[in-house]
Write a protein that holds these residues in place. Sequence first.
Motif, PDB file in Angstrom:
ATOM      1  N   HIS A 106      84.156  10.088  50.253  1.00  0.00           N
ATOM      2  CA  HIS A 106      82.828   9.378  49.817  1.00  0.00           C
ATOM      3  C   HIS A 106      82.822   7.941  50.143  1.00  0.00           C
ATOM      4  N   GLY A 151      84.184   8.019  55.214  1.00  0.00           N
ATOM      5  CA  GLY A 151      83.446   9.120  55.982  1.00  0.00           C
ATOM      6  C   GLY A 151      84.279   9.928  57.207  1.00  0.00           C
ATOM      7  N   ASP A 204      84.371  15.242  56.294  1.00  0.00           N
ATOM      8  CA  ASP A 204      82.931  15.651  56.060  1.00  0.00           C
ATOM      9  C   ASP A 204      82.624  16.331  54.672  1.00  0.00           C
TER      10      ASP A 204
END
Length: 532
Positions: A240, A243, A246
Motif C-alpha cells: 500500500h 509499491g 504487487d
Amino acid sequence: MNIIDTRVNRSSDTFQTNVARYTQLLENLRARRLEVMNGGGEAMMRRHRERGKIPVWERINKLLDPFSPFLELSGLAAWGQYDNEVPAAGIITGIGMVSGRPCMLICNDATVKGGSFFRETVKKHVRAQEIAEENGLPVLYLVDCGGAFLPQQDEVFPDKDHFGNTFFRQCRMSAKGIPQISAVFGGCTAGGAYIPALSDEVVIVRGTGRIHLGGPPIVKAAVNEIVDGETLGGADMHVHVSGVADYLAENEAAALLRLRHIVAGFPARPSASNTVREPEEPLYDSEDLLGIVSTDLKQPYDVREVIARLVDGSRFQEFKPDFGSSLVCGFAHCMGYPVGIIANNGVLFSDSSVKGAHFIELCNQRNIPILFLQNISGFMVGTDAERGGIARHSAKLVYAMATARVPRYTVIIGGSYGAGNYGMCGRGFNPRFLFSWPSSRIATMSSEVATTVLTDLRKSSLKKAPTQAELDQLAEETTRQFTEQSDPYYATSRLWDDGIIEPTDTRRVLGLCLALSATQPQEQAQSPVYRM
C-alpha cells in the motif's frame, strides 16, 4: 534404425552380484535424500509451523500441477560439509510444471540457518538461473531468505560468481523476456531484498513476509532509529505504501495460488519441432542397468547395453561401428526426441577421437542434441600413441565438442578421469545438464594411478631418498585423498554435477531435458561436415 540385440544374461553370477552391490548404492542414496528433505530438523520445522509458515517442500507441492513431475537439481549440495547442518545448501531448486508451463523453481528453506546463503547456496542458485536462461524457463522465487551467511562473507559476496551475480542474471533474464516472479513468505533482508525487488511481479504474505535492505538492528546501528520489522518492511506497507510488492496474500496457500494465476497468463511457449515422435518404451527393462554396470570400475561392459535401455524401441543407428570401437556413436530417439549419443567403451585412441569429432559435426549439421555417456579413464598414452598424434587427435574431439552449436547433455555412469572428462563434455565445458550415477567417480586420475605417480616422484626427490615407511605413508594418504575426493557425494556436494540420479530414472530425466531444448531456436549450420 537397427534394434540393439541384448546379450545380457540376467541369471549370471556377475549380473546378480552387480545388482546386489548397486542396490546397496541406491539404498544409501535414498536414505541421504530422505535425511536432506527434513530440512533443519524437527525442532526447526515445528518452530516454522508455529509462525504460520509451511515447509518448503509443501510449498512446492502446492504450487506444482497435480501429479506432474519435478526434476530436483543438486539435492545433495553441501552434503558432508558444515557437519551436515546445511542440508541441500538451504535451498531447493528444480524444474516443474506450473499451470501447464515448465518453470524453474528457486526456493529458500528458512528451517536451514534462516535461509542464509552459504557458498554452495549461491552456487546452486546461480546454476538454476543459468539453466533457466539457457532453456527459456520462467523463474519462480519462493523467498524466505536471511541474506548472506556473514561468517562466510568473503566466499559469498565480492566475486563475480557470488551473490551479486544472482541479481545480474535476474535482470538479464527479465530483459530477455524470461519472466522473474517472486512470492515472499518470510524475511528478505539485505541482499535477499533484491530478489523480490528485481522481480517482474511480487506476491507477499501478510504477517510473515518482510522486505528490507536493513533489518531493525541495522537501522538502529546506522541511523539510530528504533522500529519493528512489520512497520519497517511488512506486507501491508510494501503493497500500500512503497509499491515494492504487487499482490497481498492473506496466507501462503493464497500466495501460491496467485503465482499459478500469474504463470497461467504468460504467452504460450513455442511448440517442439516436427522431429518429435510418439515415445516408445525400450525393449529391455531399465532395471537391467543395475546388473550391467558394476560398482567395480575395472569390470568392463558394452555401453550399447546401456543405450538399449535408454532409447525408444532400443533402436540405435550406429555411426562407424567398425572404426574407433572404443567410442560408440549413433543416432536414436529418447522419449520421442532425436538425440545423438557418444558413449565410452574403453580408453580413447586417435581413431575414436577423430570419429567422435566427425559425429559431432553431423549432429551440428542436423540440429540434433548430443548426449555423452561417460565411463572414461582418459586418452591413450605411451610412445606409440604420442607418435600417432594422440594429442592432436584428442584435441580435435575437445574442439568439436566445445564449439558444438547444439545442446549437449552429460551423464557420468562410471569413471570420469583426466582429459577424458574434457573430451566427453565434463562440467568445464558447460553441458546444459550434467548428472551422475551412484557408481560414478571423477578425478584427475584413479587413486591407484595417483599413488604410483606420486610415489615415483617422491623416490626421485633431489633432497633425500625417502624411507620405505615414508613411501608407505605417502601411498596411504594419496589413496585416501583420491578415494574420498572422487566419490560422487563429494562431487555433488560441491555442485560439480546437477545431481545424482538413479540409473532407472535416466531415460525420464533425459526426456525432460530434451523436451526443454526442443522448443528453443537452434543455430543454423554454418559449415559443411568435414572428415577430420
